[in-house]
Design an enzyme around this catalytic site. Structure first.
Site, PDB file in Angstrom:
ATOM      1  N   PRO A  16       0.902  -1.247   0.381  1.00  0.00           N
ATOM      2  CA  PRO A  16      -0.007  -0.355   0.007  1.00  0.00           C
ATOM      3  C   PRO A  16       1.190   0.832  -0.198  1.00  0.00           C
ATOM      4  O   PRO A  16       1.748   1.123   0.730  1.00  0.00           O
ATOM      5  CB  PRO A  16      -0.181  -0.283   1.551  1.00  0.00           C
ATOM      6  N   CYS A 108       5.248   2.912   8.416  1.00  0.00           N
ATOM      7  CA  CYS A 108       5.810   4.520   7.783  1.00  0.00           C
ATOM      8  C   CYS A 108       6.278   5.251   8.665  1.00  0.00           C
ATOM      9  O   CYS A 108       6.358   5.571  10.140  1.00  0.00           O
ATOM     10  CB  CYS A 108       4.482   5.018   8.134  1.00  0.00           C
ATOM     11  N   LYS A 150       3.185  -5.491   8.872  1.00  0.00           N
ATOM     12  CA  LYS A 150       3.842  -4.619   8.047  1.00  0.00           C
ATOM     13  C   LYS A 150       4.815  -3.945   9.304  1.00  0.00           C
ATOM     14  O   LYS A 150       4.384  -3.060   9.793  1.00  0.00           O
ATOM     15  CB  LYS A 150       3.206  -4.615   6.693  1.00  0.00           C
ATOM     16  N   HIS A 180       9.981  -4.420   6.137  1.00  0.00           N
ATOM     17  CA  HIS A 180      10.294  -3.256   5.088  1.00  0.00           C
ATOM     18  C   HIS A 180      12.036  -3.175   5.282  1.00  0.00           C
ATOM     19  O   HIS A 180      12.309  -2.937   6.980  1.00  0.00           O
ATOM     20  CB  HIS A 180      10.187  -1.576   5.100  1.00  0.00           C
ATOM     21  N   ASN A 212      10.409  -7.362   2.223  1.00  0.00           N
ATOM     22  CA  ASN A 212      10.179  -5.572   1.651  1.00  0.00           C
ATOM     23  C   ASN A 212      11.591  -4.743   1.115  1.00  0.00           C
ATOM     24  O   ASN A 212      12.141  -4.851   2.409  1.00  0.00           O
ATOM     25  CB  ASN A 212       9.424  -5.013   1.807  1.00  0.00           C
ATOM     26  N   ASP A 214      14.189  -2.749  -2.423  1.00  0.00           N
ATOM     27  CA  ASP A 214      14.866  -2.930  -2.943  1.00  0.00           C
ATOM     28  C   ASP A 214      14.712  -3.793  -4.063  1.00  0.00           C
ATOM     29  O   ASP A 214      15.310  -4.129  -4.463  1.00  0.00           O
ATOM     30  CB  ASP A 214      16.261  -3.334  -2.660  1.00  0.00           C
ATOM     31  N   ARG A 237       8.028   1.464  -4.203  1.00  0.00           N
ATOM     32  CA  ARG A 237       8.496   1.790  -5.393  1.00  0.00           C
ATOM     33  C   ARG A 237       9.502   1.259  -6.384  1.00  0.00           C
ATOM     34  O   ARG A 237       8.540   2.013  -7.534  1.00  0.00           O
ATOM     35  CB  ARG A 237       9.986   2.209  -4.583  1.00  0.00           C
TER      36      ARG A 237
END
Length: 377
Positions: A16, A108, A150, A180, A212, A214, A237
């Site tokens: 997301p 975030c 996440k 991440h 998550n 790269d 991304r």
């Protein structure tokens, strides 16, 4: 890969992203995968919505939860800091059939979020973190809606939280966790530390662990899984301006030879379709304003010319978009320099936190004002 009762043909999840993964973008990604592979095999997660705003039925938040008529499974990500609001939001989702899967956002790194104790700051408060995950799981009992979580490696290099977060999430009933592999202090800069994904996978063995960070090409996803042993990958991304990446990932995981990346003419056709979908979702005026940032990502590395790029950055109507896209040379092949990261990267920085936040990791006090925003960014 299985996430609770959901079986995915390929272990790929669209992360997301605020202002990106609305129903228009998800539909485009799914269409491109369907056209290439003949099926939709992964999980496509909508933009993050705030639990409090969902419960209060804020109009903008409700619009963000729009799914396509054939979108399945429908995946919704919640930003939450309060067990009570989390429970109410998750129960609302289950009772009203708003989604088939709930993902919880604790990754975030945006300062306006962390300075109030939300996002990547919250897993440091391990008991509060556990209470929030448990509330979502409890609210969805009997609904066949799995809850996943996440998070990042931690706040910074001195405050890693991912191993505790993974263990706690599994203990509280989460169906999977995703890491991440950056700290909040890194934001989106530097290299993702895949070793930490491997460490989490070794630490959490009862549920799937997803990685998550790269993944910009299909080979990157295969390399991450081989290097870390993770059960799946989350794409952020890497798909900006490249919504066909999920078709390439589907090929890679199925062992099929992936076709040549699109020419500039084919990219222009994808931009047109994206603009059509955004206009259907937002209306033409807002849809064209929204497509502008995507165009910059789509044309990254292509020869387009400064004047045409400026005109596209100000496009106002679909007719104008068509005229401008017709000026691109359709035969230009996809450039090698278009590979690599897109979107925000920034620089590492100290993480903004509430005063005294690091004093007691077992403090269960809900951070004040952390859920007043309608989007966590």
């Amino acid at each position: 890969m299985r996430i609770g009762p959901i079986t995915l043909a390929s272990p790929v999840v669209l992360a997301p992203m605020a202002g990106v993964t609305n129903v228009a973008f998800r539909t485009l990604c799914r269409e491109l995968e369907q056209a290439r592979a003949g099926t939709v095999s992964g999980l496509y997660v909508c933009e993050m919505v705030t639990a409090r705003a969902l419960v209060e039925r804020h109009p903008a938040t409700m619009h963000m939860t729009t799914f396509g008529p054939d979108e399945s499974p429908r995946s919704l990500q919640l930003y939450a800091v309060d067990p009570d609001n989390t429970y109410a939001a998750a129960k609302m989702i289950a009772d009203e059939g708003l989604a088939d899967h709930i993902d919880m956002n604790f990754g975030c790194p945006v300062p306006k979020v962390t300075r109030r104790g939300g996002g990547a700051a919250l897993p440091f408060k391990r008991k509060l973190f556990g209470q929030i995950v448990a509330a979502a799981v409890r609210a969805t009992e009997g609904s066949n809606i799995p809850v996943t979580v996440k998070f990042r490696i931690g706040i910074d290099d001195e405050h890693h939280t991912h191993l505790d977060a993974g263990r706690i999430a599994a203990e509280e009933g989460a169906a999977a966790v995703a890491l991440h592999a950056r700290t909040a202090a890194q934001r989106y800069s530097g290299a993702a530390d895949w070793d930490q994904i491997a460490a989490l996978k070794a630490h959490v063995t009862s549920i799937p662990v997803l990685g998550n960070g790269d993944i910009f090409e299909a080979d990157d996803a295969l390399a991450m899984m081989a290097a870390t042993g993770c059960d799946g990958v989350v794409i952020g991304r890497g798909c900006l301006g490249r919504p066909w990446l999920f078709a390439e990932l589907s090929d890679a995981f199925a062992g099929r030879h992936s076709v040549t990346p699109p020419t500039l003419g084919e990219v222009a056709a994808i931009i047109r379709r994206h603009g059509e979908l955004l206009s259907a979702h937002f209306g033409e005026d807002k849809g064209m304003r929204d497509i502008r940032k995507h165009i910059a990502w789509y044309l990254h590395g292509f020869p387009a010319g400064a004047e045409l790029r400026r005109a596209l950055a100000l496009v106002k109507t679909r007719d104008e978009l068509d005229v401008l896209l017709d000026k691109l040379d359709p035969d230009v092949p996809f450039p090698p320099e278009a590979a690599g990261p897109r979107g925000r990267q920034g620089s590492p920085a100290s993480v903004a936190l509430p005063e005294g936040w690091l004093a007691d990791p077992d403090d269960c006090t809900v951070p004040v004002g952390a859920d007043v925003m309608h989007s966590g960014g």
